[in-house]
Scaffold this motif. Structure first.
Motif, PDB file in Angstrom:
ATOM      1  N   LYS A  28       0.837  -1.196   0.000  1.00  0.00           N
ATOM      2  CA  LYS A  28       0.000   0.000   0.000  1.00  0.00           C
ATOM      3  C   LYS A  28       0.871   1.244   0.000  1.00  0.00           C
ATOM      4  CE  LYS A  28      -3.949  -2.105   2.340  1.00  0.00           C
ATOM      5  NZ  LYS A  28      -4.880  -2.064   3.488  1.00  0.00           N
ATOM      6  N   PRO A  29       0.429   2.293  -0.680  1.00  0.00           N
ATOM      7  CA  PRO A  29       1.210   3.530  -0.682  1.00  0.00           C
ATOM      8  C   PRO A  29       1.210   4.206   0.685  1.00  0.00           C
ATOM      9  CG  PRO A  29      -0.891   3.865  -1.766  1.00  0.00           C
ATOM     10  CD  PRO A  29      -0.783   2.395  -1.498  1.00  0.00           C
ATOM     11  N   THR A  30       2.215   5.008   0.909  1.00  0.00           N
ATOM     12  CA  THR A  30       2.269   5.839   2.109  1.00  0.00           C
ATOM     13  C   THR A  30       1.344   7.035   1.910  1.00  0.00           C
ATOM     14  OG1 THR A  30       4.511   5.198   2.717  1.00  0.00           O
ATOM     15  CG2 THR A  30       3.760   7.345   3.485  1.00  0.00           C
ATOM     16  N   LYS A  49      -6.444   7.530  12.307  1.00  0.00           N
ATOM     17  CA  LYS A  49      -6.857   6.312  13.013  1.00  0.00           C
ATOM     18  C   LYS A  49      -7.470   5.294  12.048  1.00  0.00           C
ATOM     19  CE  LYS A  49      -7.759   8.511  17.492  1.00  0.00           C
ATOM     20  NZ  LYS A  49      -8.816   8.918  18.464  1.00  0.00           N
ATOM     21  N   ILE A  50      -8.291   5.775  11.130  1.00  0.00           N
ATOM     22  CA  ILE A  50      -8.945   4.881  10.178  1.00  0.00           C
ATOM     23  C   ILE A  50      -7.924   4.296   9.206  1.00  0.00           C
ATOM     24  CG2 ILE A  50     -10.635   4.746   8.308  1.00  0.00           C
ATOM     25  CD1 ILE A  50     -12.165   7.008   9.774  1.00  0.00           C
ATOM     26  N   LEU A  51      -7.059   5.147   8.673  1.00  0.00           N
ATOM     27  CA  LEU A  51      -6.069   4.686   7.705  1.00  0.00           C
ATOM     28  C   LEU A  51      -5.101   3.687   8.330  1.00  0.00           C
ATOM     29  CD1 LEU A  51      -5.253   8.052   5.872  1.00  0.00           C
ATOM     30  CD2 LEU A  51      -6.677   6.161   5.032  1.00  0.00           C
ATOM     31  N   GLN A  52      -4.666   3.964   9.550  1.00  0.00           N
ATOM     32  CA  GLN A  52      -3.757   3.034  10.224  1.00  0.00           C
ATOM     33  C   GLN A  52      -4.442   1.691  10.480  1.00  0.00           C
ATOM     34  OE1 GLN A  52      -2.503   5.288  13.677  1.00  0.00           O
ATOM     35  NE2 GLN A  52      -0.630   5.967  12.658  1.00  0.00           N
ATOM     36  N   LYS A  53      -5.677   1.734  10.888  1.00  0.00           N
ATOM     37  CA  LYS A  53      -6.429   0.495  11.114  1.00  0.00           C
ATOM     38  C   LYS A  53      -6.516  -0.334   9.847  1.00  0.00           C
ATOM     39  CE  LYS A  53     -10.963  -1.226  12.599  1.00  0.00           C
ATOM     40  NZ  LYS A  53     -12.340  -0.843  13.004  1.00  0.00           N
ATOM     41  N   ASP A  54      -6.580   0.358   8.700  1.00  0.00           N
ATOM     42  CA  ASP A  54      -6.699  -0.329   7.414  1.00  0.00           C
ATOM     43  C   ASP A  54      -5.339  -0.676   6.802  1.00  0.00           C
ATOM     44  OD1 ASP A  54      -9.408  -0.194   7.682  1.00  0.00           O
ATOM     45  OD2 ASP A  54      -9.675   1.531   6.353  1.00  0.00           O
ATOM     46  N   GLY A  55      -4.275  -0.502   7.571  1.00  0.00           N
ATOM     47  CA  GLY A  55      -2.965  -0.982   7.143  1.00  0.00           C
ATOM     48  C   GLY A  55      -2.087  -0.002   6.403  1.00  0.00           C
ATOM     49  N   TYR A  56      -2.415   1.274   6.443  1.00  0.00           N
ATOM     50  CA  TYR A  56      -1.601   2.283   5.765  1.00  0.00           C
ATOM     51  C   TYR A  56      -0.600   2.918   6.727  1.00  0.00           C
ATOM     52  CZ  TYR A  56      -4.826   2.091   1.818  1.00  0.00           C
ATOM     53  OH  TYR A  56      -5.563   1.656   0.745  1.00  0.00           O
ATOM     54  N   HIS A 245     -16.086  14.603   9.511  1.00  0.00           N
ATOM     55  CA  HIS A 245     -16.448  13.414   8.737  1.00  0.00           C
ATOM     56  C   HIS A 245     -15.189  12.635   8.339  1.00  0.00           C
ATOM     57  CE1 HIS A 245     -20.730  14.536   8.229  1.00  0.00           C
ATOM     58  NE2 HIS A 245     -20.264  15.772   8.217  1.00  0.00           N
ATOM     59  N   PRO A 246     -14.413  12.171   9.323  1.00  0.00           N
ATOM     60  CA  PRO A 246     -13.159  11.482   8.991  1.00  0.00           C
ATOM     61  C   PRO A 246     -13.376  10.205   8.193  1.00  0.00           C
ATOM     62  CG  PRO A 246     -13.712  11.163  11.306  1.00  0.00           C
ATOM     63  CD  PRO A 246     -14.647  12.210  10.779  1.00  0.00           C
ATOM     64  N   ASP A 247     -14.512   9.545   8.402  1.00  0.00           N
ATOM     65  CA  ASP A 247     -14.785   8.309   7.669  1.00  0.00           C
ATOM     66  C   ASP A 247     -14.910   8.555   6.170  1.00  0.00           C
ATOM     67  OD1 ASP A 247     -17.052   9.819   8.227  1.00  0.00           O
ATOM     68  OD2 ASP A 247     -18.368   8.099   8.551  1.00  0.00           O
ATOM     69  N   ALA A 248     -15.620   9.616   5.792  1.00  0.00           N
ATOM     70  CA  ALA A 248     -15.794   9.934   4.374  1.00  0.00           C
ATOM     71  C   ALA A 248     -14.469  10.339   3.740  1.00  0.00           C
ATOM     72  CB  ALA A 248     -16.814  11.060   4.207  1.00  0.00           C
ATOM     73  N   VAL A 249     -13.664  11.093   4.475  1.00  0.00           N
ATOM     74  CA  VAL A 249     -12.370  11.534   3.950  1.00  0.00           C
ATOM     75  C   VAL A 249     -11.426  10.346   3.804  1.00  0.00           C
ATOM     76  CG1 VAL A 249     -10.336  12.958   4.428  1.00  0.00           C
ATOM     77  CG2 VAL A 249     -12.632  13.868   4.841  1.00  0.00           C
ATOM     78  N   ALA A 250     -11.356   9.500   4.820  1.00  0.00           N
ATOM     79  CA  ALA A 250     -10.494   8.323   4.752  1.00  0.00           C
ATOM     80  C   ALA A 250     -10.913   7.394   3.606  1.00  0.00           C
ATOM     81  CB  ALA A 250     -10.523   7.570   6.082  1.00  0.00           C
ATOM     82  N   LYS A 251     -12.197   7.252   3.414  1.00  0.00           N
ATOM     83  CA  LYS A 251     -12.708   6.388   2.337  1.00  0.00           C
ATOM     84  C   LYS A 251     -12.225   6.886   0.981  1.00  0.00           C
ATOM     85  CE  LYS A 251     -17.021   4.528   0.412  1.00  0.00           C
ATOM     86  NZ  LYS A 251     -18.517   4.507   0.548  1.00  0.00           N
ATOM     87  N   LEU A 252     -12.269   8.190   0.752  1.00  0.00           N
ATOM     88  CA  LEU A 252     -11.839   8.743  -0.532  1.00  0.00           C
ATOM     89  C   LEU A 252     -10.325   8.599  -0.689  1.00  0.00           C
ATOM     90  CD1 LEU A 252     -12.898  10.146  -3.080  1.00  0.00           C
ATOM     91  CD2 LEU A 252     -12.221  12.319  -2.031  1.00  0.00           C
ATOM     92  N   ILE A 253      -9.570   8.815   0.385  1.00  0.00           N
ATOM     93  CA  ILE A 253      -8.120   8.657   0.320  1.00  0.00           C
ATOM     94  C   ILE A 253      -7.766   7.220  -0.052  1.00  0.00           C
ATOM     95  CG2 ILE A 253      -5.992   8.650   1.678  1.00  0.00           C
ATOM     96  CD1 ILE A 253      -7.197  10.992   3.310  1.00  0.00           C
ATOM     97  N   GLU A 254      -8.447   6.259   0.548  1.00  0.00           N
ATOM     98  CA  GLU A 254      -8.181   4.866   0.243  1.00  0.00           C
ATOM     99  C   GLU A 254      -8.579   4.538  -1.199  1.00  0.00           C
ATOM    100  OE1 GLU A 254      -9.430   1.986   3.103  1.00  0.00           O
ATOM    101  OE2 GLU A 254      -8.726   3.164   4.800  1.00  0.00           O
ATOM    102  N   LYS A 255      -9.615   5.159  -1.675  1.00  0.00           N
ATOM    103  CA  LYS A 255     -10.023   4.963  -3.072  1.00  0.00           C
ATOM    104  C   LYS A 255      -8.915   5.452  -4.008  1.00  0.00           C
ATOM    105  CE  LYS A 255     -13.940   5.749  -6.189  1.00  0.00           C
ATOM    106  NZ  LYS A 255     -15.294   6.359  -6.314  1.00  0.00           N
ATOM    107  N   ALA A 256      -8.342   6.598  -3.684  1.00  0.00           N
ATOM    108  CA  ALA A 256      -7.239   7.136  -4.486  1.00  0.00           C
ATOM    109  C   ALA A 256      -6.011   6.227  -4.391  1.00  0.00           C
ATOM    110  CB  ALA A 256      -6.901   8.543  -4.029  1.00  0.00           C
ATOM    111  N   ALA A 257      -5.758   5.721  -3.186  1.00  0.00           N
ATOM    112  CA  ALA A 257      -4.584   4.871  -2.964  1.00  0.00           C
ATOM    113  C   ALA A 257      -4.675   3.569  -3.739  1.00  0.00           C
ATOM    114  CB  ALA A 257      -4.440   4.576  -1.476  1.00  0.00           C
ATOM    115  N   LEU A 258      -5.876   3.046  -3.907  1.00  0.00           N
ATOM    116  CA  LEU A 258      -6.067   1.747  -4.562  1.00  0.00           C
ATOM    117  C   LEU A 258      -6.294   1.861  -6.069  1.00  0.00           C
ATOM    118  CD1 LEU A 258      -8.373   0.072  -1.897  1.00  0.00           C
ATOM    119  CD2 LEU A 258      -5.949  -0.376  -2.286  1.00  0.00           C
ATOM    120  N   ALA A 259      -6.439   3.070  -6.560  1.00  0.00           N
ATOM    121  CA  ALA A 259      -6.711   3.278  -7.981  1.00  0.00           C
ATOM    122  C   ALA A 259      -5.521   2.836  -8.831  1.00  0.00           C
ATOM    123  CB  ALA A 259      -7.035   4.737  -8.250  1.00  0.00           C
ATOM    124  N   LYS A 260      -5.823   2.275  -9.960  1.00  0.00           N
ATOM    125  CA  LYS A 260      -4.764   1.820 -10.888  1.00  0.00           C
ATOM    126  C   LYS A 260      -4.417   2.919 -11.877  1.00  0.00           C
ATOM    127  CE  LYS A 260      -4.764  -2.256  -9.058  1.00  0.00           C
ATOM    128  NZ  LYS A 260      -3.628  -2.686  -8.195  1.00  0.00           N
TER     129      LYS A 260
END
Length: 260
Positions: A28-30, A49-56, A245-260
């Motif tokens: 996973k990207p930093t 907290k959310i990103l770390q929990k998800d392994g970032y 709304h940290p959940d919504a922000v973290a969700k979008l960051i993870e979407k960007a991180a996983l994008a090909k």
């Protein structure tokens, strides 16, 4: 300090990699988070907290808030020490900083703008904030604080901070944020941006429709101009959407991180 960040990131990646299954490699990207004016790195706590929990692995950098070139160079030097892919995330004026910092760094795979400025080459934060009606920041600012070098620092008046900056944050928390806010150099708001990294790097945007610092219409304009991969508008959210709304922000960051 930058090498320390890089070393910790590598160690973290090794630990995660050792525990990952063969079916799910954990490359996973930093995530590098850059706060804006009148805030500090703790404004990202809920998202971290959310990103770390998800392994970032996450770095919430301390943005100097002295000027676009100065701050961009600081974040760029941090990115240069991170050899793995990076997602750069900027809030408010921090969006201007990541737009500058990403240039010339092939490991930056995505830009995420959180209630943030995404300037084109030669634009200033002040110009973009005034491009559309709706910002009330000017009336909420305290008289500039004179610095010994002749410069001036800007703060938001503490009694106006909750309504202006963080209207959807619990009042006790907003009052604390007002007391711990970090100032921005007045000159930074009028410093022209360099090359716009979003022209070459995919971008994602999230902002609230009740933002009083940057008009939502301005952020919609910038997202469209950048051909954003995704735009999330959070109903009723203030300028600090990552706090409320940290959940919504973290969700979008993870979407960007996983994008090909």
């Amino acid at each position: 300090m930058k090498k320390m960040f890089a070393g910790v990131a590598l160690a973290f990646a090794m630990v995660i990699g050792a525990s990952a299954s063969a079916k799910e490699p954990m490359h996973k990207p930093t995530i590098v988070l850059v706060h804006g004016a009148f805030a500090d790195a703790s404004s990202w706590n809920g998202v971290v907290k959310i990103l770390q929990k998800d392994g970032y692995f996450v770095i919430a950098a301390a943005n100097p808030l002295r000027g676009v070139k100065n701050d961009g160079a600081y974040i760029a030097s941090l990115v240069a020490d991170l050899k793995e892919p990076v997602v750069l995330v900027g809030h408010s004026y921090g969006g201007n900083v990541i737009t500058d910092a990403a240039n010339g760094h092939s490991n930056v795979k995505a830009l995420v703008y959180v209630s943030a400025f995404a300037p084109d080459s030669g634009e200033t934060v002040a110009e973009l904030a005034g491009k559309f009606p709706g910002s009330t920041l000017g009336k909420a600012l305290a008289p500039p604080a004179e610095l010994g070098d002749g410069g001036k620092d800007l703060y938001i008046l503490q009694n106006k901070f909750p309504t202006q900056f963080a209207a959807d944050v619990p009042s006790a928390q907003a009052v604390l944020m007002a007391a711990t806010q970090r100032p921005i150099a007045e000159t930074a708001l009028n410093e022209r941006s360099g090359d716009a990294a979003w022209k070459n790097i995919p971008s994602w945007f999230i902002y609230g429709d009740a933002d009083k610092n940057i008009p939502p219409q301005a952020m919609a304009f910038m997202a469209k101009r950048a051909s954003a991969k995704d735009v999330v508008v959070v109903k009723g959210a203030s300028h600090v959407v990552m706090v409320s709304h940290p959940d919504a922000v973290a969700k979008l960051i993870e979407k960007a991180a996983l994008a090909k």
